[in-house]
Design an enzyme around this catalytic site. Structure first.
Site, PDB file in Angstrom:
ATOM      1  N   CYS A 158      10.462 -11.785   7.986  1.00  6.19           N
ATOM      2  CA  CYS A 158      11.244 -11.403   6.810  1.00  6.19           C
ATOM      3  C   CYS A 158      10.566 -10.232   6.091  1.00  6.19           C
ATOM      4  O   CYS A 158       9.462 -10.393   5.561  1.00  6.19           O
ATOM      5  CB  CYS A 158      11.374 -12.592   5.859  1.00  6.19           C
ATOM      6  SG  CYS A 158      12.310 -12.200   4.359  1.00  6.19           S
ATOM      7  N   PRO A 159      11.196  -9.061   6.053  1.00  7.59           N
ATOM      8  CA  PRO A 159      10.573  -7.912   5.365  1.00  7.59           C
ATOM      9  C   PRO A 159      10.457  -8.125   3.859  1.00  7.59           C
ATOM     10  O   PRO A 159       9.579  -7.542   3.217  1.00  7.59           O
ATOM     11  CB  PRO A 159      11.530  -6.750   5.688  1.00  7.59           C
ATOM     12  CG  PRO A 159      12.837  -7.402   6.027  1.00  7.59           C
ATOM     13  CD  PRO A 159      12.484  -8.706   6.670  1.00  7.59           C
TER      14      PRO A 159
END
Length: 306
Positions: A158-159
């Site tokens: 997840c950025p």
């Protein structure tokens, strides 16, 4: 793949010798790894993480200074202010713990010939080697091209938290999505009350800012709240569904047939959140050790493990 004739060596991470060297690294000892802080040096991820904090701070600014402080109802302002800011602190704390917690990285470079000999594998046992990070790959581990490591029970990268969501930090990620969804819903409700009171009364009296500025700030907050509520609520539901089914998002997308014994739904929840249901389940500070951070500071600051 390294194999001998026979069945796959199942659940290799629980092999006695492998468990003893769980923090093995070709250039550092287990004690050294324990003193390091997990952090991913990814430009896109760091920008997204900073944006997340700025958006939460923006929402807190609008709620506090545009809607609550100018209100003539004292208890309305106090109760909603304490509730919103408490949820914001919990959300950002969950974000930090998700970002700075090792998601379950497999020791890099431990697939050496000497290490293989020490495992003393029996005839017919099979273990797997990741060709990208040269590590022994446990069952259900996947390689992340951004973290450049194999991650146990990797759900996804997840950025927005600049990290993988895996075996060791999934609880914090679930709490992050839950608290963001709650403050988004709270902000939308407060915006609705504020618009109603401003339309019913005089715009110049419902805020310390000018009417055009107040409207613009609140419209942006509504858009932000709606988008974040939709995204995090869906993500929260997806995560709970995955935990109950003992299946990661990668395994679901790849339609991988389970070769492991699936946990019951409640057992899956307890394995992720830790123990029997309690308030600790929703506390992102649970297990946080301030003393260890102070010791790191005295030693000249934390090292970063990536």
């Amino acid at each position: 793949t390294m194999q001998s004739s026979g069945h796959r060596f199942r659940d290799v991470e629980h092999h006695p010798l492998l468990a003893e060297n769980d923090s093995y690294d070709s250039s550092s000892s287990e004690a050294d790894m324990a003193e390091r802080v997990w952090f991913i040096r990814d430009g896109c991820g760091m920008v997204c993480a900073i944006m997340t904090w700025l958006l939460v701070v923006y929402a807190d600014f609008v709620v506090t200074f545009v809607m609550l402080l100018p209100s003539k109802d004292f208890w309305y302002s106090v109760i909603n202010g304490v509730l919103f800011n408490s949820l914001a602190v919990l959300a950002l704390s969950s974000h930090l713990r998700t970002m700075l917690t090792d998601p379950g990285a497999v020791p890099k470079g431990n697939a050496t010939k000497e290490y293989m000999d020490n495992l003393q594998l029996k005839p017919g046992e099979v273990i797997y080697k990741c060709p990208k990070c040269c590590s022994i790959k446990p069952e259900r581990a996947h390689h992340c091209s951004i973290c450049k490591r194999c991650i146990r029970k990797m759900d996804h990268h997840c950025p927005w938290v600049n990290n993988c969501v895996g075996e060791k930090n999934q609880r914090f990620f679930v709490l992050f999505t839950m608290y963001i969804a709650l403050i988004s819903a709270h902000a939308l409700i407060l915006c609705g009350f504020q618009f109603f009171s401003c339309v019913r009364g005089q715009w110049t009296e419902c805020s310390d800012f000018s009417p055009p500025v107040t409207v613009i700030l609140m419209i942006f907050l509504c858009l932000e709240g709606f988008l974040f509520l939709t995204f995090t609520a869906v993500m929260f539901g997806t995560q709970i569904h995955s935990i109950c089914n003992d299946e990661t998002e990668i395994e679901r997308l790849k339609s991988e047939k389970p070769t492991w014994e699936r946990r019951l739904r409640w057992e899956g929840m307890k394995s992720v959140f830790g123990g029997q249901p309690s308030l600790l389940w929703i506390n992102p500070f649970a297990g946080f050790r301030i003393r260890r951070l102070l010791l790191r500071a005295k030693k000249g600051g934390p090292e970063f493990s990536v």
